[in-house]
Design a protein around this motif. Structure first.
Motif, PDB file in Angstrom:
ATOM      1  N   ARG A  25       0.825  -1.212   0.000  1.00  0.00           N
ATOM      2  CA  ARG A  25       0.000   0.000   0.000  1.00  0.00           C
ATOM      3  C   ARG A  25       0.855   1.255   0.000  1.00  0.00           C
ATOM      4  NH1 ARG A  25      -3.446  -3.081   3.655  1.00  0.00           N
ATOM      5  NH2 ARG A  25      -5.400  -3.482   2.572  1.00  0.00           N
ATOM      6  N   ARG A  26       2.075   1.139   0.518  1.00  0.00           N
ATOM      7  CA  ARG A  26       2.885   2.347   0.571  1.00  0.00           C
ATOM      8  C   ARG A  26       3.351   2.785  -0.818  1.00  0.00           C
ATOM      9  NH1 ARG A  26       8.293   4.475   3.751  1.00  0.00           N
ATOM     10  NH2 ARG A  26       7.838   6.603   3.071  1.00  0.00           N
ATOM     11  N   SER A  27       3.837   1.844  -1.597  1.00  0.00           N
ATOM     12  CA  SER A  27       4.393   2.204  -2.903  1.00  0.00           C
ATOM     13  C   SER A  27       3.367   2.100  -4.020  1.00  0.00           C
ATOM     14  CB  SER A  27       5.575   1.294  -3.240  1.00  0.00           C
ATOM     15  OG  SER A  27       5.108  -0.041  -3.414  1.00  0.00           O
ATOM     16  N   GLY A  28       2.287   1.346  -3.772  1.00  0.00           N
ATOM     17  CA  GLY A  28       1.327   1.104  -4.843  1.00  0.00           C
ATOM     18  C   GLY A  28       1.806   0.047  -5.812  1.00  0.00           C
ATOM     19  N   MET A  29       2.879  -0.649  -5.470  1.00  0.00           N
ATOM     20  CA  MET A  29       3.432  -1.635  -6.391  1.00  0.00           C
ATOM     21  C   MET A  29       2.944  -3.032  -6.042  1.00  0.00           C
ATOM     22  SD  MET A  29       7.259  -0.088  -6.737  1.00  0.00           S
ATOM     23  CE  MET A  29       7.870  -1.405  -7.732  1.00  0.00           C
TER      24      MET A  29
ATOM     25  N   ARG B  96     -10.503   4.667 -15.535  1.00  0.00           N
ATOM     26  CA  ARG B  96     -10.177   4.416 -14.129  1.00  0.00           C
ATOM     27  C   ARG B  96     -11.327   3.752 -13.392  1.00  0.00           C
ATOM     28  NH1 ARG B  96      -6.168   5.458 -16.017  1.00  0.00           N
ATOM     29  NH2 ARG B  96      -4.508   6.894 -15.434  1.00  0.00           N
ATOM     30  N   ARG B  97     -12.427   3.532 -14.110  1.00  0.00           N
ATOM     31  CA  ARG B  97     -13.590   2.997 -13.415  1.00  0.00           C
ATOM     32  C   ARG B  97     -13.663   1.492 -13.500  1.00  0.00           C
ATOM     33  NH1 ARG B  97     -17.834   6.538 -16.121  1.00  0.00           N
ATOM     34  NH2 ARG B  97     -16.177   8.077 -15.968  1.00  0.00           N
ATOM     35  N   ALA B 240      -2.126   1.770 -12.857  1.00  0.00           N
ATOM     36  CA  ALA B 240      -2.729   3.043 -12.452  1.00  0.00           C
ATOM     37  C   ALA B 240      -3.858   2.861 -11.439  1.00  0.00           C
ATOM     38  CB  ALA B 240      -3.261   3.776 -13.680  1.00  0.00           C
TER      39      ALA B 240
ATOM     40  N   ASP C  59     -13.223   9.992 -11.059  1.00  0.00           N
ATOM     41  CA  ASP C  59     -12.063   9.351 -11.694  1.00  0.00           C
ATOM     42  C   ASP C  59     -10.826  10.237 -11.573  1.00  0.00           C
ATOM     43  OD1 ASP C  59     -13.674   7.776 -14.614  1.00  0.00           O
ATOM     44  OD2 ASP C  59     -13.709   7.301 -12.474  1.00  0.00           O
ATOM     45  N   PHE C  62      -9.457  10.122  -8.102  1.00  0.00           N
ATOM     46  CA  PHE C  62      -8.805   8.836  -7.896  1.00  0.00           C
ATOM     47  C   PHE C  62      -7.421   8.840  -8.549  1.00  0.00           C
ATOM     48  CE2 PHE C  62      -8.473   4.368  -7.212  1.00  0.00           C
ATOM     49  CZ  PHE C  62      -7.813   3.870  -8.310  1.00  0.00           C
ATOM     50  N   ALA C  63      -7.356   9.298  -9.787  1.00  0.00           N
ATOM     51  CA  ALA C  63      -6.083   9.303 -10.505  1.00  0.00           C
ATOM     52  C   ALA C  63      -5.067  10.189  -9.793  1.00  0.00           C
ATOM     53  CB  ALA C  63      -6.276   9.779 -11.944  1.00  0.00           C
ATOM     54  N   GLU C  66      -3.692   8.292  -6.733  1.00  0.00           N
ATOM     55  CA  GLU C  66      -2.706   7.268  -7.070  1.00  0.00           C
ATOM     56  C   GLU C  66      -1.395   7.914  -7.505  1.00  0.00           C
ATOM     57  OE1 GLU C  66      -2.735   3.899  -6.746  1.00  0.00           O
ATOM     58  OE2 GLU C  66      -4.596   4.278  -5.654  1.00  0.00           O
ATOM     59  N   ARG C  69       0.532   8.938  -4.463  1.00  0.00           N
ATOM     60  CA  ARG C  69       1.189   7.815  -3.811  1.00  0.00           C
ATOM     61  C   ARG C  69       2.471   7.446  -4.546  1.00  0.00           C
ATOM     62  NH1 ARG C  69      -1.701   2.359  -2.093  1.00  0.00           N
ATOM     63  NH2 ARG C  69      -2.680   2.474  -4.135  1.00  0.00           N
ATOM     64  N   TRP C  73       6.376   7.759  -3.217  1.00  0.00           N
ATOM     65  CA  TRP C  73       7.245   6.593  -3.211  1.00  0.00           C
ATOM     66  C   TRP C  73       8.564   6.901  -3.907  1.00  0.00           C
ATOM     67  CZ3 TRP C  73       8.378   2.766  -0.469  1.00  0.00           C
ATOM     68  CH2 TRP C  73       9.180   1.733  -0.958  1.00  0.00           C
ATOM     69  N   ARG C 162      11.225   0.975 -12.292  1.00  0.00           N
ATOM     70  CA  ARG C 162       9.959   1.668 -12.084  1.00  0.00           C
ATOM     71  C   ARG C 162       9.628   2.605 -13.238  1.00  0.00           C
ATOM     72  NH1 ARG C 162      12.524   2.456  -7.284  1.00  0.00           N
ATOM     73  NH2 ARG C 162      12.761   4.668  -7.775  1.00  0.00           N
TER      74      ARG C 162
END
Lengths: 87, 280, 336
Positions: A25-29, B96-97, B240, C59, C62-63, C66, C69, C73, C162
């Motif tokens: 959850r921290r990195s989203g990876m 994204r949905r 994503a 949306d 949400f994007a 993410e 985050r 990181w 990454r």
């Protein structure tokens, strides 16, 4: 060499078959982990440790030098993936 | 923009603006009977890269809300293909949905079959054939997996048929021939009336197949971890979506049976599919 | 329709009430083109919206979440790679706003990781990043030499696994540009955010945003940059802030850039600014505003002559003419 879980690493695990899907959850990876990686991460959950302590936590009494080197390599790979850090 | 086309396909609405009338006319014909978009989820633009490119060796640059750098423009006679590619690009980069998989999907008796594979695996042709043999075509390019509950949402765009596959279908359902595109000859097949009418009806997925065209008939089970890896590769938006994508994908691979099938021709493909569906 | 609708919606969210479907489509296209879709969604959050618009805004939120985050990181990965060097790692722009929990981070699209380090440390920083999995993006030796000699940052690095970029800055404007900020003062004034990360002081963040907007670029992305300034100013707005902002602007030679940025923010976003610092609106501000708003309801850039004028200006600002001529000559020769 002591290892620890990365701060605020927060893993969600779903066992598939030989591999375990893990979401950090921290990195989203997303990581796909094969043994002994999930076991190492679980053993580190109790706090920073070196190989000897990790083996003890995992209940492994008789690991030879080659096996220990293998574990160090796994931990280095987990470090590259951002899941563990050197402590 | 001078010419505008609006369409809703399943849960997604598109607004297509064009510097030329011809691609919009082709879209209107191909999507006859589809609802309009309302407030569009995505904007596509078919534009002339330079002002004179509207008339002199006209070429269509694909643009929109989401764009790829260095995209190669298409000739105006392939404007319909540019529009389709543009809509695909918006979904691939912007959705994204739903968890998006490069897959065809078909429904029967309220349950859905997912056929996943790269371009050239034959999934579009197979899906189009099944759509005429008792299955409702939900889509051939993208499968839309609901993030909350894992159901499949229909996204029945016209099916892009290439080269030899074109001859398998009734010309009355086909769009114009786009000859010698970068991917060969293409014609688009309209989904049948049932598929269009029921584009708002989702279905629970029941079986995942990995089809491979051009080999002796064969099939084998695919383990969940292999399915997981192959589906992340087949998804344009898994990364994503973060935790929601992880949850949707792990739910899919831990609850659905999956098989890889090889087939030499359309009829054996259909037979394999029917047999595996009955067993699932 | 220009980006004026977008600006109004950000400044006054309730103004979207009653927009037609076409106007909504234009608003969303302009927001996406200006990298402000998430910001717009945050501003409209909680207002009654048509269903389709509400879904699109959800949306976008949400994007942005993410993206935030992932950006944080990247900052953590850089921190881990540079931890042993004893060098302050100062986050810049969107990543800094997110790490510090500032309003400016809400809904913001964050791209690459930008960090500031002392110039003397760039060699060690570069080596540590390469050892930790980053690699060069541009292997061309001319570009590489150009970057190292003339630019305010190292050539871009990208992480091999990454696929994310990091820009290592040693000052905030190219050394060839005419205002020459005091990079040592920027570093000395940096504040800890916690967990080993740092950010610029509040006034320096505003100055950096203004420098980027006015003194470094052709103003593409300007509406977002200006929104950053609006949010930052509102967050830091206390009695001590304005005198410090004035003093630091003078120190870095950026008084005019900051003043213009404040005037534009006040005009477009109704940002509360100190009149003494901002000064009075002038004719050239109108041209800047025109450039900032050069976006239509299809998300297309418009006003090509204005854009061209600013594009030429941005190169002029970055490089003195002799250097610019040499740079363009070399680039042209390499093409053949």
């Amino acid at each position: 060499m002591r290892w620890a879980l990365g701060a605020r690493t927060a893993l969600k695990r779903v066992p598939l078959d030989m591999l375990t899907a893990c979401f950090d959850r921290r990195s989203g990876m997303t990581h796909l982990l094969a043994a002994p990686a999930p076991e190492l991460l679980a053993a580190l959950a109790a706090g920073p440790a070196d190989i000897a302590l990790l083996l003890a936590r995992m209940g492994i009494a008789d690991a030879d030098a080659e096996e220990r080197a293998g574990l160090e390599a796994h931990l280095a790979a987990l470090e590259a993936a951002g899941l563990v850090v050197r402590a | 923009m001078r010419h505008v086309f609006s369409v809703r396909v399943g849960p997604a609405g598109f607004r297509v603006g064009s510097d030329w009338r011809a691609p919009v006319a082709a879209l209107e014909a191909l999507y006859a009977g589809y609802p309009k978009a309302g407030i569009a989820d995505f904007t596509v633009r078919l534009e002339a890269a330079r002002p004179w490119r509207r008339w002199i060796r006209p070429s269509v640059t694909i643009a929109g809300d989401y764009m790829l750098p260095d995209a190669v423009p298409l000739a105006l006679r392939h404007g319909l293909l540019a529009a389709e590619m543009g809509m695909n690009l918006q979904m691939a980069l912007g959705a994204r949905r739903w968890l998006l998989l490069h897959a065809a999907s078909l429904e029967r008796d309220g349950r859905a079959l997912i056929l996943t594979g790269a371009s050239g695996s034959g999934k579009s042709t197979l899906a189009a054939l099944l759509g005429d043999r008792g299955w409702r075509l939900m889509g051939d390019e993208f499968a839309l997996i609901d993030l909350a509950n894992g159901v499949l949402h229909p996204f029945p765009r016209p099916v892009s048929l290439k080269n030899a596959a074109i001859a398998l279908f009734d010309a009355a359902r086909l769009g114009p021939l786009l000859a010698a595109t970068p991917k060969g000859d293409i014609r688009h097949l309209r989904p049948n009336a049932d598929a269009i009418a029921r584009m708002a009806e989702p279905a629970a997925p029941a079986l995942i197949l990995f089809p491979r065209f051009g080999h002796a008939a064969a099939e084998r089970p695919v383990a969940p971890s292999e399915v997981f890896v192959r589906l992340t590769q087949a998804s344009t938006n898994y990364v994503a979506l973060g935790e929601a994508g992880f949850d949707a994908l792990t739910r899919l691979v831990t609850t659905l049976p999956a098989r890889a099938i090889d087939y030499p021709d359309a009829d054996s493909a259909v037979a394999l599919v029917e047999r595996l569906w009955a067993a699932a | 329709m220009s980006a004026a609708l977008l600006v109004r919606a950000l400044r006054d969210p309730a103004s979207v009430t009653g927009l037609s479907a076409d106007a909504w489509a234009g608003l969303i296209a302009a927001a996406r083109a200006e990298q402000l879709a998430g910001t717009l969604a945050e501003r409209l959050h909680g207002l009654p919206l048509p269903d389709a618009a509400a879904r699109i805004m959800a949306d976008a939120r949400f994007a942005a979440g993410e993206g935030r985050r992932a950006a944080l990181w990247e900052a953590e990965a850089a921190r881990r790679a540079l931890a042993g060097l004893g060098v302050p790692v100062i986050l810049l722009k969107g990543t800094a706003y997110a790490a510090a929990g500032l309003d400016a981070a809400q809904g913001r699209t964050i791209g690459d990781l930008d960090i500031l380090v002392p110039r003397a440390a760039t060699g060690r920083v570069e080596a540590a990043l390469l050892a930790a999995g980053w690699e060069w993006m541009k292997p061309d030796p001319y570009d590489d030499a150009y970057y190292r000699r003339w630019m305010h940052e190292l050539p871009p690095l990208i992480h091999h696994a990454r696929d994310r970029m990091i820009d290592v800055h040693h000052t905030i404007l190219p050394p060839t540009a005419r205002p020459v900020p005091d990079a040592d003062a920027l570093v000395a004034g940096a504040r800890p955010i916690g967990e080993g990360l740092h950010m610029l002081s509040g006034e320096d963040m505003v100055i950096h945003a203004a420098a980027h907007l006015i003194a470094d670029g052709d103003l593409s992305g300007g509406l977002r940059n200006l929104w950053d300034i609006d949010r930052l100013v509102r967050a830091f707005d206390d009695d001590a802030f304005w005198p410090r902002l004035a003093e630091h602007s003078r120190l870095h030679g950026l008084t005019d850039a900051v003043a213009r940025a404040l005037r534009l923010a006040e005009r477009l976003y109704a940002t509360p600014v100190a009149p003494a610092l901002a000064g009075r609106w002038r004719a050239s501000d109108t041209l800047f505003a025109r450039r900032l708003l050069a976006r239509d309801g299809w998300g297309r850039p418009v006003r090509p002559l204005t854009r061209l004028a600013f594009y030429g200006r941005s190169h002029w600002l970055r490089m003195p003419p002799a250097l610019l001529a040499r740079h363009l000559w070399t680039k042209w020769r390499r093409r053949g």
